[in-house]
Write a protein that holds these residues in place. Structure first.
Motif, PDB file in Angstrom:
ATOM      1  N   ILE A  68     -33.194 -18.346 -28.716  1.00  0.00           N
ATOM      2  CA  ILE A  68     -32.470 -17.415 -27.848  1.00  0.00           C
ATOM      3  C   ILE A  68     -32.737 -15.993 -28.307  1.00  0.00           C
ATOM      4  N   LYS A  69     -33.145 -15.158 -27.372  1.00  0.00           N
ATOM      5  CA  LYS A  69     -33.342 -13.741 -27.657  1.00  0.00           C
ATOM      6  C   LYS A  69     -32.433 -12.934 -26.744  1.00  0.00           C
ATOM      7  N   ARG A  70     -31.484 -12.239 -27.353  1.00  0.00           N
ATOM      8  CA  ARG A  70     -30.520 -11.462 -26.575  1.00  0.00           C
ATOM      9  C   ARG A  70     -30.931  -9.994 -26.529  1.00  0.00           C
ATOM     10  N   ASN A  71     -30.688  -9.395 -25.354  1.00  0.00           N
ATOM     11  CA  ASN A  71     -30.903  -7.961 -25.231  1.00  0.00           C
ATOM     12  C   ASN A  71     -29.761  -7.212 -25.889  1.00  0.00           C
ATOM     13  N   GLN A  72     -29.908  -5.912 -25.965  1.00  0.00           N
ATOM     14  CA  GLN A  72     -28.828  -5.105 -26.513  1.00  0.00           C
ATOM     15  C   GLN A  72     -27.589  -5.279 -25.639  1.00  0.00           C
ATOM     16  N   GLY A  73     -26.475  -5.557 -26.238  1.00  0.00           N
ATOM     17  CA  GLY A  73     -25.247  -5.864 -25.505  1.00  0.00           C
ATOM     18  C   GLY A  73     -24.937  -7.346 -25.529  1.00  0.00           C
ATOM     19  N   GLY A  74     -25.963  -8.185 -25.703  1.00  0.00           N
ATOM     20  CA  GLY A  74     -25.754  -9.595 -25.988  1.00  0.00           C
ATOM     21  C   GLY A  74     -25.584 -10.520 -24.819  1.00  0.00           C
ATOM     22  N   ALA A  75     -25.276 -10.012 -23.626  1.00  0.00           N
ATOM     23  CA  ALA A  75     -25.002 -10.911 -22.511  1.00  0.00           C
ATOM     24  C   ALA A  75     -26.280 -11.434 -21.865  1.00  0.00           C
ATOM     25  N   HIS A  76     -27.287 -10.601 -21.799  1.00  0.00           N
ATOM     26  CA  HIS A  76     -28.535 -10.980 -21.141  1.00  0.00           C
ATOM     27  C   HIS A  76     -29.639 -11.148 -22.177  1.00  0.00           C
ATOM     28  N   GLY A  77     -30.711 -11.768 -21.733  1.00  0.00           N
ATOM     29  CA  GLY A  77     -31.829 -11.987 -22.632  1.00  0.00           C
ATOM     30  C   GLY A  77     -32.698 -13.112 -22.117  1.00  0.00           C
ATOM     31  N   SER A  78     -33.309 -13.833 -23.033  1.00  0.00           N
ATOM     32  CA  SER A  78     -34.193 -14.927 -22.634  1.00  0.00           C
ATOM     33  C   SER A  78     -33.959 -16.137 -23.523  1.00  0.00           C
TER      34      SER A  78
END
Length: 912
Positions: free
Chosen positions: A346-356
């Motif tokens: 799991i790779k989360r974007n800054q803020g943690g809610a979205h990512g891949s």
């Protein structure tokens, strides 16, 4: 077919010959004074005979003397050169056959109406038609010829053979003689869009090269409009180009004619095969053929490998994409297997809610494609797979809103899945495997696979499914089946599918860009040594390919290139860096292939702004807030100090002439909901409904609701409007209560209180025994009751409603902390014992206002646990007969409060 429009000869007129004064002097005059003219005309008529023999041998019907007839022997020799895989030589051979018409017979008519008549016999000692090109596997048309690779070899004897043209007086009769020649027809480009060979050099024309023509020991008679005479021919050798040849020669004739023992070069007039030749008139003789319908005559065609290269690129991508569908659902070693899902990052974007969420294959996976069939699309097309394919490595990456807490959640789900008993059970429990991401774009991910095809294949077939739903259905369009077979070799594929927005409110994915389409972008690398057989109708073309290309199916664009038979094929044009994948592409039909199914409701988005997850889930989140608000009301009734408590009832306030009764709740401490409801195990007991009533498959027989959590700082009122209700009938001593019209829960409360309290306490609360007073209000309308909770704080609060026939709810909203304000009207029915009192409870409740603010929450759905922040929700709803919800909600996924946006909630069904 040769055009003989202007085969004219200049002979002396019959009157002039008669003036010479002797019978038989015609031959003398011809021999001594007109040898050049006779030789020129005679050689041109020999060309007529050679071209007509070629025409008859090459007839399209099954004449007994033709290459298509029963006497012909056909041999196919595939090329042994690896670079020429799929090509070969096809030979038709005839021996000792006669082309014989006893009476003058029309054997050919060109497009101008000119007719050709044959009388007599041509004995074919030996004739061969040799074509080198791409083998097709089609019995009728076994080879697509390479340019200039058609040769017809003829060795024949003439026997009283004459060929006459309808609008010409001159013709030649050959009594005896030997003839041999090599004919090389020139093909034109098929321009008729309805022909399967459109764009290829496959249309017959009248252009014909006649080489190595030898006529010997000929006894002939030349006929003109005025006379006829015998012409002995010792030997004629010729080379002729009828029409225009591929080498640029046009209407060309050269050779030598030995007539009357006097050899001379011909033609002496330098005017070629046809002295009055005109290219446009010549083309009119064959341009009416169906292959040229609507497109005219052309000889400039892209090489066959260009056509086949584009087809091979499209079909190999189709095969790879359908293999990916099988691999995606495969639970043994594919993307649905424990090994694949368990290898997740799991790779989360800054803020943690979205990512891949990225998953990799753990091991190679061998897929048996035999008897695998892909379900038909909305046009009725289905795909049958065959052979095997090895997935060497694979990677799946999905982008969007992360729905799982961490990799451990995936691992735990995998363990649970592995522990399931039989494999059949695993299939039913596939939903227990976490997806991990909710898409927020129409291109929410990509798959990368390295495949080794092992004699694999795919075939498109037409079914009758959805036949009534779309005008482009394959049955109506009579589309031919296409496909690939015998595919072997390596291919690396990167696939980016495009999704449509689900518009069916009954679907769980409603509002999300989660609808599968046929639109995708693919990048494909085909390794050297890759080969396969292209299927198109009845044709099969085998070819070796390698290279790198990219396809955009929805845009019908193909770029990059392939090597076909070792020759580079670039997928581009002079003014653009791509070509069409399919020349017959129809955009409406393409879209209908996934949008026109009756059981699918989707739309193509205009941009990613239409794929907003918040916009898609806003109504569902609001529905869950209504459920939680209802449970807050239930708790406010049942809790200590709530509306059902004796102290609250005792402190009731009657006003407005005793027509309004107000109960007030004000609790400043935190209370455990499980204690309030009297249940100690909220996962097994229900607030309403019998949780013990289950079916054998684990589903509930009736609707049940579970609730747990903490509630505090409850402030609110219940107001009942109606008629004053007197004490009459209440007899403490006799323990009888006759309170018609009193709300049920108050009656139950009085009964319970009467049993528990001492008489003096009871009297202090409600007055002396037998006294008369206005102590309650009798509701006189369905909406007499109104509850207003001005403030409620909940912690770790969760409500779960499980519908009858289901095992789990579709989703729940876990409120870590939230502020509620609720105004609700529980609608009542008439009491059967008092037609003037609305005291019978119904399932209808009208929420005039639900305000939720400063809420930290988690949306929980099948392996999803999505953190979110609700700044404020302002909702109106009706639970029951009218069944609606509307309002607005300002929220965001994740805990970045500054990212919260307001979303309007148009009126919709409350119960999904």
């Amino acid at each position: 077919m040769i055009n003989q429009k202007y085969l004219k000869f200049s002979f002396l007129s019959l009157p002039a010959i008669l003036l010479m004064g002797c019978e038989g002097f015609t031959g003398c005059i011809a021999k001594e004074f007109m040898q050049d003219t006779v030789k020129n005309g005679l050689t041109r008529l020999f060309i007529v005979h050679a071209s007509m023999i070629t025409q008859e041998l090459n007839r399209e019907d099954a004449a007994p003397y033709s290459f298509e007839g029963p006497r012909a022997k056909r041999t196919i020799r595939p090329s042994t050169d690896p670079k020429e895989y799929g090509k070969g030589e096809v030979t038709w051979e005839l021996n000792d056959v006669d082309i014989f018409h006893e009476e003058e017979t029309e054997v050919y008519a060109d497009c101008t109406g000119r007719k050709y008549y044959w009388q007599g016999k041509a004995h074919i000692n030996n004739a061969k038609r040799v074509i080198y090109g791409t083998l097709t596997g089609d019995q009728k048309n076994p080879v697509l010829p390479d340019a200039g690779k058609i040769s017809i070899y003829v060795d024949a004897k003439a026997d009283d053979l004459q060929i006459r043209i309808s609008d010409r007086k001159e013709y030649l009769k050959i009594y005896k003689g030997d003839a041999s020649f090599t004919a090389k027809p020139r093909l034109g480009v098929v321009t008729n869009a309805d022909e399967p060979t459109k764009g290829l050099l496959a249309a017959q024309t009248s252009n014909l090269t006649l080489a190595d023509m030898k006529f010997a020991n000929m006894h002939t008679r030349l006929f003109t409009a005025d006379t006829n005479f015998a012409v002995p021919v010792e030997k004629i050798t010729l080379y002729a180009q009828i029409g225009i040849g591929a080498d640029g020669k046009e209407n060309f004739l050269e050779g030598e004619a030995d007539i009357w023992g006097n050899p001379r070069n011909v033609p002496t007039d330098g005017k070629g095969v046809d002295p009055d030749y005109d290219r446009a008139d010549f083309e009119k003789t064959f341009s009416c053929r169906k292959e040229f319908a609507g497109g005219g005559v052309s000889y400039k065609a892209a090489p066959l490998e260009n056509r086949l290269g584009a087809g091979a690129a499209g079909l190999s991508t189709l095969l790879a994409s359908q293999v990916l569908k099988i691999y995606k659902d495969d639970q043994q070693c594919g993307m649905a297997s424990a090994g694949f899902v368990g290898n997740t990052e799991i790779k989360r974007n800054q803020g943690g809610a979205h990512g891949s969420v990225i998953a990799h294959s753990a091991d190679e996976c061998l897929l048996d494609l035999n008897n695998k069939k892909i379900e038909p699309d909305c046009l009725g097309y289905a795909y049958e797979l065959s052979g095997k394919v090895k997935v060497i490595r694979a990677k799946k990456e999905a982008y969007g809103l992360i729905t799982i807490e961490n990799e451990n959640a995936v691992i735990e789900a995998v363990k649970k899945w592995r522990d399931l008993a039989p494999d059949s059970d695993k299939k039913t429990k596939k939903k227990d495997m976490p997806e991990g991401v909710i898409p927020h774009t129409s291109k929410p991910g990509r798959a990368e696979v390295s495949l080794e095809f092992l004699n694999a294949g795919i075939k498109r077939i037409c079914t009758d499914k959805h036949s009534g739903s779309c005008g482009h259905h394959c049955e109506r369009t009579k589309a031919k089946n296409i496909g690939l077979e015998n595919v072997s070799g390596r291919a690396d594929v990167k696939l980016v599918p495009k999704f449509a927005k689900v518009t069916d409110p009954a679907k769980m994915e409603y509002g999300l860009c989660a609808g599968e389409t046929a639109d995708a972008e693919a990048e494909v690398k085909i390794h050297e040594g890759f080969k396969g057989t292209v299927l198109a109708g009845d044709m099969k073309v085998s070819l070796p390919v390698d290279g790198l290309f990219a396809i955009k199916s929805g845009a019908n664009k193909l770029s990059g290139g392939l090597n076909v038979w070792g020759r580079s094929v670039l997928f581009k044009k002079a003014d653009q860096d791509y070509i069409a994948v399919d020349d017959d592409f129809n955009e409406d039909a393409f879209k209908n292939s996934f949008l026109a199914c009756p059981d699918k409701k989707m739309k193509i988005t205009a941009g990613d702004h239409e794929c907003s997850i918040e916009d898609a889930l806003k109504t569902d989140i609001a529905r869950l807030l209504v459920l939680n608000a209802g449970m807050v009301l239930k708790a406010a009734e049942n809790m200590k100090g709530g509306f059902k408590s004796i102290n609250v009832v005792r402190k009731r306030v009657l006003s407005n002439g005793n027509t309004v009764m107000t109960l007030t709740v004000d609790v400043n401490k935190t209370i455990d909901i499980d204690v309030i409801t009297g249940y100690t195990d909220a996962n097994k007991k229900a607030l309403h409904g019998d949780a013990s009533k289950k079916n054998s498959d684990g589903t509930y027989q009736e609707e049940v609701v579970f609730v747990r959590g903490e509630i505090s700082d409850i402030k609110g009122t219940t107001r009942v409007r109606g008629n004053p209700l007197e004490w009459s009938g209440l007899n403490i001593g006799g323990r009888e209560i006759n309170l018609l019209g009193v709300p049920t829960y108050i009656t139950q409360l009085l009964d319970a209180g009467r049993k528990k309290l001492k008489e003096n306490t009871w009297q202090k609360i409600f007055g002396g025994q037998g006294s008369v007073g206005h102590i309650f209000v009798k509701p006189n309308s369905p909406d007499s009751h109104k509850i207003h909770l001005s403030n409620v704080t909940v912690y770790n609060f969760i409500s779960k409603m499980v519908e009858a026939g289901k095992e789990e709810p579709e989703g729940v909203l876990y409120l870590k902390k939230a502020q509620f304000e609720v105004e609700a009207i529980p609608l009542m029915a008439l009491n059967p014992d008092d037609s003037n009192a609305y005291t019978k409870q119904t399932k209808d409740i009208k929420f005039e206002k639900i305000i939720v603010s400063d809420a930290s929450a988690n949306l929980q759905m099948e392996h999803m646990n999505i953190p979110m922040y609700i700044e404020e929700a302002n909702i109106k709803a009706f639970m029951g007969s009218e069944d609606y919800i509307e309002g607005s909600i300002t929220f965001t996924f994740g805990q970045d409060q500054n990212a919260a946006r307001e979303f309007r909630i148009p009126r919709a069904k409350l119960k999904k």
